[in-house]
Write a protein that holds these residues in place. Structure first.
Motif, PDB file in Angstrom:
ATOM      1  N   GLU A  61      32.734  24.371 -46.549  1.00 11.74           N
ATOM      2  CA  GLU A  61      33.393  23.649 -47.643  1.00 11.74           C
ATOM      3  C   GLU A  61      34.847  24.090 -47.799  1.00 11.74           C
ATOM      4  OE1 GLU A  61      29.480  22.841 -50.487  1.00 11.74           O
ATOM      5  OE2 GLU A  61      30.712  24.628 -50.812  1.00 11.74           O
ATOM      6  N   ASP A  62      35.115  25.385 -47.707  1.00  9.23           N
ATOM      7  CA  ASP A  62      36.481  25.879 -47.876  1.00  9.23           C
ATOM      8  C   ASP A  62      37.401  25.382 -46.764  1.00  9.23           C
ATOM      9  OD1 ASP A  62      35.660  27.216 -50.126  1.00  9.23           O
ATOM     10  OD2 ASP A  62      35.576  29.191 -49.176  1.00  9.23           O
ATOM     11  N   ALA A  63      36.845  25.190 -45.576  1.00  5.61           N
ATOM     12  CA  ALA A  63      37.653  24.711 -44.449  1.00  5.61           C
ATOM     13  C   ALA A  63      37.970  23.226 -44.559  1.00  5.61           C
ATOM     14  CB  ALA A  63      36.939  24.992 -43.138  1.00  5.61           C
ATOM     15  N   GLY A  64      37.238  22.519 -45.406  1.00  4.81           N
ATOM     16  CA  GLY A  64      37.467  21.082 -45.555  1.00  4.81           C
ATOM     17  C   GLY A  64      36.940  20.257 -44.408  1.00  4.81           C
ATOM     18  N   VAL A  65      35.948  20.813 -43.671  1.00  3.33           N
ATOM     19  CA  VAL A  65      35.322  20.050 -42.595  1.00  3.33           C
ATOM     20  C   VAL A  65      33.926  19.624 -43.037  1.00  3.33           C
ATOM     21  CG1 VAL A  65      36.639  21.156 -40.754  1.00  3.33           C
ATOM     22  CG2 VAL A  65      34.454  22.157 -41.479  1.00  3.33           C
ATOM     23  N   ARG A  66      33.376  18.662 -42.319  1.00  5.14           N
ATOM     24  CA  ARG A  66      32.040  18.166 -42.640  1.00  5.14           C
ATOM     25  C   ARG A  66      31.062  18.588 -41.557  1.00  5.14           C
ATOM     26  NH1 ARG A  66      29.776  11.946 -42.522  1.00  5.14           N
ATOM     27  NH2 ARG A  66      27.651  12.449 -43.159  1.00  5.14           N
ATOM     28  N   LEU A  67      29.912  19.103 -41.964  1.00  2.00           N
ATOM     29  CA  LEU A  67      28.830  19.383 -41.027  1.00  2.00           C
ATOM     30  C   LEU A  67      28.091  18.085 -40.753  1.00  2.00           C
ATOM     31  CD1 LEU A  67      27.216  21.625 -39.485  1.00  2.00           C
ATOM     32  CD2 LEU A  67      25.672  21.635 -41.462  1.00  2.00           C
ATOM     33  N   THR A  68      28.116  17.625 -39.490  1.00  2.00           N
ATOM     34  CA  THR A  68      27.491  16.346 -39.161  1.00  2.00           C
ATOM     35  C   THR A  68      26.208  16.494 -38.356  1.00  2.00           C
ATOM     36  OG1 THR A  68      28.870  16.132 -37.186  1.00  2.00           O
ATOM     37  CG2 THR A  68      29.676  15.112 -39.217  1.00  2.00           C
ATOM     38  N   GLY A  69      25.960  17.688 -37.796  1.00  2.00           N
ATOM     39  CA  GLY A  69      24.744  17.893 -37.017  1.00  2.00           C
ATOM     40  C   GLY A  69      24.306  19.340 -37.080  1.00  2.00           C
ATOM     41  N   LEU A  70      22.985  19.568 -37.133  1.00  2.00           N
ATOM     42  CA  LEU A  70      22.429  20.916 -37.227  1.00  2.00           C
ATOM     43  C   LEU A  70      21.114  20.960 -36.464  1.00  2.00           C
ATOM     44  CD1 LEU A  70      22.497  23.784 -38.612  1.00  2.00           C
ATOM     45  CD2 LEU A  70      21.111  22.748 -40.439  1.00  2.00           C
ATOM     46  N   ASN A  71      20.940  22.009 -35.656  1.00  2.00           N
ATOM     47  CA  ASN A  71      19.650  22.235 -35.001  1.00  2.00           C
ATOM     48  C   ASN A  71      18.679  22.903 -35.956  1.00  2.00           C
ATOM     49  OD1 ASN A  71      21.071  21.453 -32.682  1.00  2.00           O
ATOM     50  ND2 ASN A  71      20.117  23.027 -31.407  1.00  2.00           N
ATOM     51  N   PHE A  72      17.407  22.528 -35.849  1.00  2.00           N
ATOM     52  CA  PHE A  72      16.358  23.350 -36.437  1.00  2.00           C
ATOM     53  C   PHE A  72      16.280  24.672 -35.667  1.00  2.00           C
ATOM     54  CE2 PHE A  72      14.671  19.141 -37.756  1.00  2.00           C
ATOM     55  CZ  PHE A  72      14.461  19.395 -39.102  1.00  2.00           C
ATOM     56  N   TYR A  73      15.592  25.637 -36.234  1.00  2.00           N
ATOM     57  CA  TYR A  73      15.350  26.909 -35.549  1.00  2.00           C
ATOM     58  C   TYR A  73      14.777  26.644 -34.165  1.00  2.00           C
ATOM     59  CZ  TYR A  73      12.988  31.251 -34.271  1.00  2.00           C
ATOM     60  OH  TYR A  73      12.549  32.355 -33.592  1.00  2.00           O
ATOM     61  N   ALA A  74      15.339  27.338 -33.159  1.00  2.00           N
ATOM     62  CA  ALA A  74      14.900  27.096 -31.782  1.00  2.00           C
ATOM     63  C   ALA A  74      14.869  28.376 -30.970  1.00  2.00           C
ATOM     64  CB  ALA A  74      15.821  26.078 -31.115  1.00  2.00           C
ATOM     65  N   GLY A  75      14.679  29.516 -31.612  1.00  2.00           N
ATOM     66  CA  GLY A  75      14.706  30.761 -30.871  1.00  2.00           C
ATOM     67  C   GLY A  75      16.133  31.182 -30.574  1.00  2.00           C
ATOM     68  N   ARG A  76      16.309  31.928 -29.490  1.00  2.00           N
ATOM     69  CA  ARG A  76      17.623  32.468 -29.155  1.00  2.00           C
ATOM     70  C   ARG A  76      18.337  31.540 -28.178  1.00  2.00           C
ATOM     71  NH1 ARG A  76      20.223  36.914 -30.014  1.00  2.00           N
ATOM     72  NH2 ARG A  76      18.426  37.870 -31.005  1.00  2.00           N
ATOM     73  N   ASP A  81      15.258  30.732 -23.367  1.00  2.00           N
ATOM     74  CA  ASP A  81      14.245  30.649 -24.423  1.00  2.00           C
ATOM     75  C   ASP A  81      14.574  29.495 -25.350  1.00  2.00           C
ATOM     76  OD1 ASP A  81      12.958  32.864 -23.393  1.00  2.00           O
ATOM     77  OD2 ASP A  81      14.248  34.230 -24.486  1.00  2.00           O
ATOM     78  N   ARG A  82      14.158  28.322 -24.952  1.00  2.00           N
ATOM     79  CA  ARG A  82      14.532  27.105 -25.652  1.00  2.00           C
ATOM     80  C   ARG A  82      13.409  26.624 -26.541  1.00  2.00           C
ATOM     81  NH1 ARG A  82      20.026  25.663 -24.297  1.00  2.00           N
ATOM     82  NH2 ARG A  82      20.381  26.412 -22.203  1.00  2.00           N
ATOM     83  N   GLY A  83      13.720  26.336 -27.763  1.00  2.00           N
ATOM     84  CA  GLY A  83      12.787  25.632 -28.623  1.00  2.00           C
ATOM     85  C   GLY A  83      11.666  26.510 -29.153  1.00  2.00           C
ATOM     86  N   ALA A  84      10.996  26.009 -30.163  1.00  2.00           N
ATOM     87  CA  ALA A  84       9.925  26.760 -30.805  1.00  2.00           C
ATOM     88  C   ALA A  84       8.770  25.865 -31.219  1.00  2.00           C
ATOM     89  CB  ALA A  84      10.473  27.493 -32.031  1.00  2.00           C
ATOM     90  N   ALA A 116      15.888  18.798 -32.931  1.00  2.00           N
ATOM     91  CA  ALA A 116      14.700  19.637 -32.744  1.00  2.00           C
ATOM     92  C   ALA A 116      14.444  19.819 -31.252  1.00  2.00           C
ATOM     93  CB  ALA A 116      13.490  18.995 -33.421  1.00  2.00           C
ATOM     94  N   LEU A 117      14.729  21.020 -30.737  1.00  2.00           N
ATOM     95  CA  LEU A 117      14.460  21.315 -29.329  1.00  2.00           C
ATOM     96  C   LEU A 117      12.967  21.529 -29.133  1.00  2.00           C
ATOM     97  CD1 LEU A 117      17.415  23.686 -28.421  1.00  2.00           C
ATOM     98  CD2 LEU A 117      17.074  21.318 -27.708  1.00  2.00           C
ATOM     99  N   TYR A 118      12.435  20.939 -28.065  1.00  2.00           N
ATOM    100  CA  TYR A 118      10.992  20.805 -27.891  1.00  2.00           C
ATOM    101  C   TYR A 118      10.278  22.135 -27.737  1.00  2.00           C
ATOM    102  CZ  TYR A 118       6.840  18.154 -26.444  1.00  2.00           C
ATOM    103  OH  TYR A 118       5.611  17.581 -26.366  1.00  2.00           O
ATOM    104  N   ILE A 151      18.603  11.536 -39.547  1.00  2.08           N
ATOM    105  CA  ILE A 151      17.830  11.204 -38.362  1.00  2.08           C
ATOM    106  C   ILE A 151      17.371  12.495 -37.689  1.00  2.08           C
ATOM    107  CG2 ILE A 151      18.952   8.984 -37.987  1.00  2.08           C
ATOM    108  CD1 ILE A 151      20.666  10.328 -35.799  1.00  2.08           C
ATOM    109  N   LEU A 152      16.307  12.378 -36.899  1.00  6.71           N
ATOM    110  CA  LEU A 152      15.794  13.475 -36.098  1.00  6.71           C
ATOM    111  C   LEU A 152      16.165  13.216 -34.640  1.00  6.71           C
ATOM    112  CD1 LEU A 152      13.918  16.034 -35.905  1.00  6.71           C
ATOM    113  CD2 LEU A 152      12.100  14.421 -35.271  1.00  6.71           C
ATOM    114  N   LEU A 153      16.827  14.177 -34.016  1.00 10.23           N
ATOM    115  CA  LEU A 153      17.271  14.041 -32.638  1.00 10.23           C
ATOM    116  C   LEU A 153      16.351  14.802 -31.694  1.00 10.23           C
ATOM    117  CD1 LEU A 153      21.084  14.589 -33.240  1.00 10.23           C
ATOM    118  CD2 LEU A 153      19.942  12.404 -32.791  1.00 10.23           C
ATOM    119  N   ILE A 154      16.088  14.188 -30.535  1.00 10.41           N
ATOM    120  CA  ILE A 154      15.257  14.807 -29.502  1.00 10.41           C
ATOM    121  C   ILE A 154      16.036  14.747 -28.195  1.00 10.41           C
ATOM    122  CG2 ILE A 154      13.099  14.658 -28.220  1.00 10.41           C
ATOM    123  CD1 ILE A 154      11.865  13.496 -30.833  1.00 10.41           C
ATOM    124  N   GLU A 155      16.150  15.900 -27.533  1.00 16.07           N
ATOM    125  CA  GLU A 155      17.112  16.073 -26.453  1.00 16.07           C
ATOM    126  C   GLU A 155      16.433  16.444 -25.139  1.00 16.07           C
ATOM    127  OE1 GLU A 155      21.118  18.830 -25.696  1.00 16.07           O
ATOM    128  OE2 GLU A 155      19.823  19.203 -27.414  1.00 16.07           O
TER     129      GLU A 155
END
Length: 276
Positions: A61-76, A81-84, A116-118, A151-155
């Motif tokens: 918020e302080d930077a004045g940018v918008r968060l447009t995408g976020l991953n769910f928890y997916a490990g490291r 080690d992809r996805g959970a 959401a990484l598989y 929306i939910l993204l699948i990659e």
């Protein structure tokens, strides 16, 4: 579409990593960008405490940018080690615990896309069991995304970099999109078209674009070979983005490349500042 006509978002989990996490939103803003995206920032915790969440929210918020995408928890990430969500036991439990936390954080910043990484195949576990668990968890994630208007993204990922990850082609990822939409009836699951990963798998990118552009909720780019900025490899990224626009894609393009041996702030010389 090309470069000049596109809305770009900077992935702060692969760019500006020479800076602390809370300094990256301001650095992206200083480089001329107004939108950012993130892998789940706390690889060791699916449910970080309020101080961590509030700190990152405040930095964005302080930077004045918008968060447009976020991953769910997916490990490291990055790494093998992809996805959970399709991993039985503790990892799947962590993913479920993360759903509400991630969706709530996204909603607080107006973020409308959750990835959401598989999850990798696990030795000794029937793939059908993992797929059933994945569908159950993806349906939970899709419903949480729907509640915040997201929306939910699948990659699909690269089989070279993620050899145990089962979704290593566009058709495989879109098939899961269809299963999730059928299971929930919401229609908010979409394909994340990462042109770098698909190119690493040897896919015909113009054909993928023609077939799946209208099923795509987000696009990510990096050049190949090297996963660097556009122009450092041989992918015709400007042409591919033109094809996407002509095929009906109107969404954002995430910059998910590595800066190489220079600071991230110097890794955008391929894109005029006015186009950022």
């Amino acid at each position: 579409m090309g470069f000049a006509d596109q809305r770009f978002t900077v992935n702060l989990s692969i760019l500006f990593t020479d800076l602390p996490l809370l300094a990256r939103p301001a650095a992206a803003a200083a480089a001329g960008f107004s939108e950012v995206e993130l892998w789940w920032p706390w690889a060791d915790s699916a449910t970080p405490g309020p101080a961590a969440l509030d700190g990152l929210r405040g930095a964005i918020e302080d930077a004045g940018v918008r968060l447009t995408g976020l991953n769910f928890y997916a490990g490291r990430l990055p790494g093998p080690d992809r996805g959970a969500l399709s991993v039985p036991g503790e990892e799947s439990d962590r993913f479920r615990a993360n759903i509400g936390v991630a969706a709530g954080f996204a909603a607080s910043l107006g973020c409308t896309a959750l990835n959401a990484l598989y999850g990798n195949r696990i030795a000794g576990v029937d793939p059908a069991e993992q797929d059933a668990l994945a569908l159950e968890n993806l349906a939970l994630a899709a419903r949480a995304a729907d509640r915040i208007g997201a929306i939910l993204l699948i990659e699909a990922l690269s089989r070279t970099e993620s050899p145990r990850y089962p979704l290593v082609s566009a058709p495989a990822a879109v098939e899961v999109v269809d299963r999730v939409n059928e299971a929930t009836g919401l229609g908010n699951a979409r394909f994340l078209m990462d042109l770098y990963h698909l190119s690493m798998n040897g896919e015909d990118l113009p054909a993928v674009i023609e077939r799946y552009a209208t099923r795509t909720g987000h696009v990510q780019i990096a050049d190949n070979p090297g996963r660097g900025a556009p122009g450092t490899g041989s992918l015709p990224l400007a042409d591919l983005l033109d094809r996407l626009g002509k095929a009906g894609y109107e969404g954002r393009v995430g910059l998910e490349y590595t800066p190489g041996d220079r600071p991230s702030a110097e890794a955008f010389d391929w894109l005029p500042r006015a186009a950022r």
